[in-house]
Design a protein around this motif. Structure first.
Motif, PDB file in Angstrom:
ATOM      1  N   THR A  50       0.833  -1.187   0.000  1.00 30.67           N
ATOM      2  CA  THR A  50       0.000   0.000   0.000  1.00 30.67           C
ATOM      3  C   THR A  50       0.875   1.247   0.000  1.00 30.67           C
ATOM      4  N   ILE A  51       0.304   2.339  -0.500  1.00 30.77           N
ATOM      5  CA  ILE A  51       1.036   3.598  -0.600  1.00 30.77           C
ATOM      6  C   ILE A  51       0.089   4.752  -0.321  1.00 30.77           C
ATOM      7  N   SER A  52       0.565   5.746   0.390  1.00 36.12           N
ATOM      8  CA  SER A  52      -0.229   6.938   0.681  1.00 36.12           C
ATOM      9  C   SER A  52      -0.336   7.809  -0.572  1.00 36.12           C
ATOM     10  N   ALA A  53      -1.221   8.790  -0.499  1.00 34.78           N
ATOM     11  CA  ALA A  53      -1.225   9.861  -1.489  1.00 34.78           C
ATOM     12  C   ALA A  53       0.108  10.609  -1.374  1.00 34.78           C
ATOM     13  N   LEU A  54       0.657  11.044  -2.482  1.00 35.94           N
ATOM     14  CA  LEU A  54       1.943  11.741  -2.452  1.00 35.94           C
ATOM     15  C   LEU A  54       1.847  13.045  -1.678  1.00 35.94           C
ATOM     16  N   SER A  55       0.650  13.614  -1.599  1.00 35.75           N
ATOM     17  CA  SER A  55       0.444  14.875  -0.895  1.00 35.75           C
ATOM     18  C   SER A  55       0.302  14.687   0.609  1.00 35.75           C
ATOM     19  N   TRP A  56       0.200  13.446   1.053  1.00 34.45           N
ATOM     20  CA  TRP A  56      -0.009  13.160   2.474  1.00 34.45           C
ATOM     21  C   TRP A  56       1.235  13.536   3.277  1.00 34.45           C
ATOM     22  N   THR A  57       1.057  14.260   4.359  1.00 33.71           N
ATOM     23  CA  THR A  57       2.198  14.728   5.143  1.00 33.71           C
ATOM     24  C   THR A  57       2.926  13.572   5.829  1.00 33.71           C
ATOM     25  N   ASP A  58       2.244  12.464   6.013  1.00 36.50           N
ATOM     26  CA  ASP A  58       2.846  11.293   6.644  1.00 36.50           C
ATOM     27  C   ASP A  58       2.970  10.175   5.619  1.00 36.50           C
ATOM     28  N   PHE A  59       3.538  10.503   4.475  1.00 30.11           N
ATOM     29  CA  PHE A  59       3.635   9.562   3.363  1.00 30.11           C
ATOM     30  C   PHE A  59       4.314   8.262   3.786  1.00 30.11           C
ATOM     31  N   LYS A  60       3.701   7.136   3.405  1.00 26.77           N
ATOM     32  CA  LYS A  60       4.255   5.831   3.762  1.00 26.77           C
ATOM     33  C   LYS A  60       3.976   4.807   2.668  1.00 26.77           C
ATOM     34  N   THR A  61       4.777   3.757   2.711  1.00 29.88           N
ATOM     35  CA  THR A  61       4.485   2.526   1.991  1.00 29.88           C
ATOM     36  C   THR A  61       4.612   1.383   2.984  1.00 29.88           C
ATOM     37  N   TYR A  62       3.789   0.358   2.790  1.00 32.37           N
ATOM     38  CA  TYR A  62       3.859  -0.835   3.627  1.00 32.37           C
ATOM     39  C   TYR A  62       3.814  -2.061   2.718  1.00 32.37           C
ATOM     40  N   TYR A  63       4.451  -3.116   3.168  1.00 32.54           N
ATOM     41  CA  TYR A  63       4.459  -4.353   2.405  1.00 32.54           C
ATOM     42  C   TYR A  63       4.122  -5.527   3.304  1.00 32.54           C
ATOM     43  N   ALA A  64       3.468  -6.512   2.709  1.00 33.59           N
ATOM     44  CA  ALA A  64       3.284  -7.778   3.396  1.00 33.59           C
ATOM     45  C   ALA A  64       4.660  -8.404   3.614  1.00 33.59           C
ATOM     46  N   LYS A  65       4.794  -9.129   4.697  1.00 38.54           N
ATOM     47  CA  LYS A  65       6.079  -9.738   5.027  1.00 38.54           C
ATOM     48  C   LYS A  65       6.557 -10.655   3.903  1.00 38.54           C
ATOM     49  N   SER A  66       5.623 -11.323   3.255  1.00 43.40           N
ATOM     50  CA  SER A  66       5.964 -12.301   2.227  1.00 43.40           C
ATOM     51  C   SER A  66       6.572 -11.677   0.971  1.00 43.40           C
ATOM     52  N   MET A  86       7.600  -6.408  -9.292  1.00 42.44           N
ATOM     53  CA  MET A  86       7.742  -7.682  -8.605  1.00 42.44           C
ATOM     54  C   MET A  86       9.008  -8.378  -9.109  1.00 42.44           C
ATOM     55  N   ASN A  87       9.956  -8.563  -8.228  1.00 44.60           N
ATOM     56  CA  ASN A  87      11.206  -9.228  -8.562  1.00 44.60           C
ATOM     57  C   ASN A  87      11.314 -10.556  -7.824  1.00 44.60           C
ATOM     58  N   SER A  88      12.201 -11.408  -8.304  1.00 49.31           N
ATOM     59  CA  SER A  88      12.444 -12.703  -7.661  1.00 49.31           C
ATOM     60  C   SER A  88      11.140 -13.435  -7.376  1.00 49.31           C
ATOM     61  N   LEU A  89      10.308 -13.535  -8.387  1.00 49.27           N
ATOM     62  CA  LEU A  89       8.979 -14.139  -8.206  1.00 49.27           C
ATOM     63  C   LEU A  89       9.080 -15.595  -7.790  1.00 49.27           C
ATOM     64  N   LYS A  90       8.159 -15.990  -6.939  1.00 47.55           N
ATOM     65  CA  LYS A  90       8.096 -17.356  -6.420  1.00 47.55           C
ATOM     66  C   LYS A  90       6.783 -18.007  -6.848  1.00 47.55           C
ATOM     67  N   GLU A  92       4.586 -19.244  -5.058  1.00 43.43           N
ATOM     68  CA  GLU A  92       3.503 -18.822  -4.174  1.00 43.43           C
ATOM     69  C   GLU A  92       3.009 -17.408  -4.446  1.00 43.43           C
ATOM     70  N   ASP A  93       3.624 -16.712  -5.372  1.00 46.12           N
ATOM     71  CA  ASP A  93       3.126 -15.396  -5.783  1.00 46.12           C
ATOM     72  C   ASP A  93       2.018 -15.513  -6.826  1.00 46.12           C
ATOM     73  N   THR A  94       1.758 -16.717  -7.288  1.00 45.11           N
ATOM     74  CA  THR A  94       0.694 -16.938  -8.254  1.00 45.11           C
ATOM     75  C   THR A  94      -0.656 -16.547  -7.658  1.00 45.11           C
ATOM     76  N   ALA A  95      -1.347 -15.640  -8.331  1.00 41.21           N
ATOM     77  CA  ALA A  95      -2.633 -15.145  -7.834  1.00 41.21           C
ATOM     78  C   ALA A  95      -3.206 -14.145  -8.839  1.00 41.21           C
ATOM     79  N   VAL A  96      -4.444 -13.768  -8.598  1.00 38.99           N
ATOM     80  CA  VAL A  96      -5.016 -12.608  -9.279  1.00 38.99           C
ATOM     81  C   VAL A  96      -4.679 -11.393  -8.422  1.00 38.99           C
ATOM     82  N   TYR A  97      -4.094 -10.394  -9.051  1.00 40.65           N
ATOM     83  CA  TYR A  97      -3.669  -9.185  -8.342  1.00 40.65           C
ATOM     84  C   TYR A  97      -4.669  -8.065  -8.604  1.00 40.65           C
TER      85      TYR A  97
END
Length: 127
Positions: A50-66, A86-90, A92-97
């Motif tokens: 997930t990613i914040s709006a670029l205008s957000w004062t507390d801009f962040k990105t988060y990722y699932a551990k996997s 997406m790099n080094s695909l595994k 278990e990354d097979t899915a509908v995104y």
């Protein structure tokens, strides 16, 4: 209202890279948080990044551990596009995104916080 269309999915081999795109239309301000989720066969939809709006004062990105360290989420407001590199695909990354957007500037890891969803793009990783 935000209309989302994903692209870039496909069949790749384990270890390969792929970049997903999500084109947004309807709103021109881009002041909304966005995210990527995925759903594998027989499993529930899960958070990817997930990613914040670029205008957000507390801009962040988060990722699932996997996917942390392998996937990178970014957005280009000039192109109204969200990306997932997406790099080094595994296998278990097979899915509908799915791409999602929410009526709020902040990011979110919770699917029910999102108001708009794309139709999804299939990613299949083979050995």
């Amino acid at each position: 209202q935000v209309h989302l269309v994903e692209s870039g999915g496909g069949l790749v081999q384990a270890g390969d890279s792929l970049r997903l795109s999500c084109a947004a239309s309807g709103r021109t301000d881009n002041d909304y948080g966005m995210g990527w989720f995925r759903q594998a066969p027989g499993k529930e939809r899960e958070f990817v990044a997930t990613i914040s709006a670029l205008s957000w004062t507390d801009f962040k990105t988060y990722y699932a551990k996997s996917v942390r360290g392998r996937f990178t989420i970014s957005r280009d407001n000039a192109q109204n596009t969200l990306y997932l590199q997406m790099n080094s695909l595994k296998l278990e990354d097979t899915a509908v995104y799915y791409c999602a957007a929410r009526d709020g500037l902040a990011e979110s890891r919770i699917s029910t916080n999102y108001d708009y969803w794309g139709q999804g793009t299939q990613v299949t990783v083979s050995s």
